[in-house]
Design an enzyme around this catalytic site. Structure first.
Site, PDB file in Angstrom:
ATOM      1  N   GLY A  89       0.818  -1.202   0.000  1.00  0.00           N
ATOM      2  CA  GLY A  89       0.000   0.000   0.000  1.00  0.00           C
ATOM      3  C   GLY A  89       0.855   1.256   0.000  1.00  0.00           C
ATOM      4  O   GLY A  89       1.956   1.259  -0.549  1.00  0.00           O
ATOM      5  N   LEU A  90       0.337   2.299   0.631  1.00  0.00           N
ATOM      6  CA  LEU A  90       1.021   3.588   0.701  1.00  0.00           C
ATOM      7  C   LEU A  90       1.404   4.106  -0.677  1.00  0.00           C
ATOM      8  O   LEU A  90       2.524   4.541  -0.904  1.00  0.00           O
ATOM      9  CB  LEU A  90       2.265   3.502   1.583  1.00  0.00           C
ATOM     10  CG  LEU A  90       2.013   3.341   3.079  1.00  0.00           C
ATOM     11  CD1 LEU A  90       3.319   3.317   3.829  1.00  0.00           C
ATOM     12  CD2 LEU A  90       1.133   4.461   3.601  1.00  0.00           C
ATOM     13  N   CYS A  91       0.502   3.967  -1.626  1.00  0.00           N
ATOM     14  CA  CYS A  91       0.800   4.534  -2.927  1.00  0.00           C
ATOM     15  C   CYS A  91      -0.423   5.283  -3.455  1.00  0.00           C
ATOM     16  O   CYS A  91      -0.815   5.144  -4.598  1.00  0.00           O
ATOM     17  CB  CYS A  91       1.291   3.481  -3.904  1.00  0.00           C
ATOM     18  SG  CYS A  91       0.353   1.965  -3.863  1.00  0.00           S
ATOM     19  N   GLY A  92      -1.027   6.053  -2.585  1.00  0.00           N
ATOM     20  CA  GLY A  92      -2.116   6.934  -3.007  1.00  0.00           C
ATOM     21  C   GLY A  92      -3.293   6.175  -3.562  1.00  0.00           C
ATOM     22  O   GLY A  92      -3.671   5.119  -3.043  1.00  0.00           O
TER      23      GLY A  92
END
Lengths: 294, 139
Positions: A89-92
């Site tokens: 994750g952590l990709c907008g």
């Protein structure tokens, strides 16, 4: 009045968050460069294969009995969707937009009374679609090309698709992936893989395309070998685009996060200083009023 | 031999070679064929084997390819290879080990599909070994 110690803790926690996000941003930037280079390097092969396919298809089309991969099975009641997402994750909005598009396609196809099957690449799409459409899932790949995406990874996916196709488990195959446009913009792309649509060559075919080729062995046999290979290439391209998009999206997301953390630190520091001064003032007042009382 | 052929060797991962040469010999499925400038346009499948690049009468480069496709036009010869490796970079011991491992896999393979996949790999590895055995390979 807020506690000074709590404020200090919050400031230091936001500071370490900022360190992490800025490091992630830099990692994503360097990975993005690598992914872009790889995507570029695969260009020549895909381009030449497209050229060969175009000239082959032109020769075979007349005969009307091309291989199934190109002409289709004759019906379109069962659709296979290959959904390419990331593992982390952590990709907008990267995974969110893929999943949204996938859901839209699924509901549309089901609304038309078609059967839908799902094949996911990457953990995120699988996790997000499992609750609603778990029953439709055929297989999910994880950790595809974790270190470095190789052609073998794409081949693995396309072999699965092919074996399902040969077993008559679906009629139409579509891949949904993020196409890389720039670091801040990715385009969700829906591309049909089977039956394979022959790429429209430029309006005026060059002499090379028109050239009459000799085939060894005959064109149908070559086509039968070329089409599965082409499928792998298309999957490979999609995975590469998706990998580059993921890093681009992550870079942008982390850049924003770093900036937000900076803003937050500034605000918290101001609050901290004001509070500290208020405490000092309060203590001074206490001392002075104590002295006056004497 | 004034005219040259533009020889290109491309793998899915990158463009490996692109250079003008006098002649290339490509191992086609239905037999090896040499390509000189002015060759008739042709598309052929390639079996696992060695591509030989000629400069004058001399072989200047030998590259092993694990099958693929070749597109020949009058001025160009493009080989789309699934896997390509300079012959000098192949490690005989590693290939022999791979063959041994694959033979074991073959007897373990449960389904026909698995078996076919292993057999295909085995054929590639065997072709590699054969390529190493041909005279002139160790140039």
């Amino acid at each position: 009045m807020p506690n000074l110690k709590d404020l200090k803790n919050r400031i230091s926690s936001v500071q370490s968050t900022r360190k992490i996000t800025s490091a992630m941003k830099m990692v994503a930037a360097s990975k993005l460069r690598r992914a872009q280079e790889q995507a570029q390097a695969s260009g020549p092969y895909a381009e030449r294969m497209g050229r060969m396919l175009a000239s082959l298809a032109a020769n075979v089309q007349g005969s009307g009995n091309g291989p199934k991969l190109m002409t289709g099975t004759g019906s379109d009641s069962v659709h296979l969707l290959v959904i390419v997402s990331s593992d982390r994750g952590l990709c907008g909005a990267f995974n969110g937009s893929i999943v949204r598009e996938a859901k839209r396609q699924i509901t549309r196809l089901q609304g038309e009374g078609k059967t839908v099957k799902l094949l996911t690449v990457g953990r995120k799409a699988r996790d997000q679609l499992r609750r609603e459409f778990g029953a439709l899932m055929v297989h999910g790949y994880e950790d595809v090309g974790r270190r470095r995406l190789s052609f073998a990874d794409a081949d693995m996916v396309s072999q699965k698709v092919l074996s399902m196709f040969d077993a008559g488990e679906f009629d139409v195959c579509t891949i949904i992936f993020n196409k890389f446009k720039s670091a801040i913009s990715q385009i969700v792309t829906v591309q049909q893989l089977i039956p394979f649509a022959v790429p429209e060559t430029d309006a005026a075919p060059t002499d090379e395309v028109k050239a009459v080729y000799e085939f060894e062995p005959d064109e149908e046999q070559i086509l039968a070998e070329l089409l599965p290979r082409n499928l792998s290439i298309q999957v490979y391209r999609a995975l590469l685009e998706s990998a580059a998009s993921e890093q681009g999206a992550r870079m942008t997301a982390m850049d924003n996060a770093t900036r937000n953390a900076g803003d937050m630190i500034n605000k918290l520091t101001i609050t901290y200083n004001r509070t500290r001064q208020a405490y000092i003032t309060k203590e001074l007042i206490e001392i002075i009023s104590g002295a006056e009382a004497l | 031999m004034a005219d040259k052929v533009e020889f290109e060797l491309v793998s899915p991962e990158k463009l490996l070679k692109s250079l003008p040469v006098d002649m290339v010999v490509v191992p086609g499925t239905e037999g090896d064929f040499g390509v000189l400038a002015g060759h008739a346009p042709m598309i052929a499948t390639v079996r696992p084997g060695v591509i030989e690049v000629y400069e004058g009468d001399r072989v200047v480069d030998r590259v092993f390819v694990a099958g693929g496709f070749a597109e020949v036009t009058e001025t160009r010869c493009t080989v789309l290879a699934e896997e390509a490796q300079a012959l000098s970079a192949i490690d005989r011991a590693a290939v022999e080990k791979a063959i041994k491992d694959l033979s074991e896999d073959l007897s373990d393979a449960a389904s026909d599909a698995d078996k076919a996949a292993v057999e295909a790999k085995l054929a590639v590895a065997q072709a590699k070994l054969d390529a190493l055995a041909t005279p002139g390979a160790a140039h």
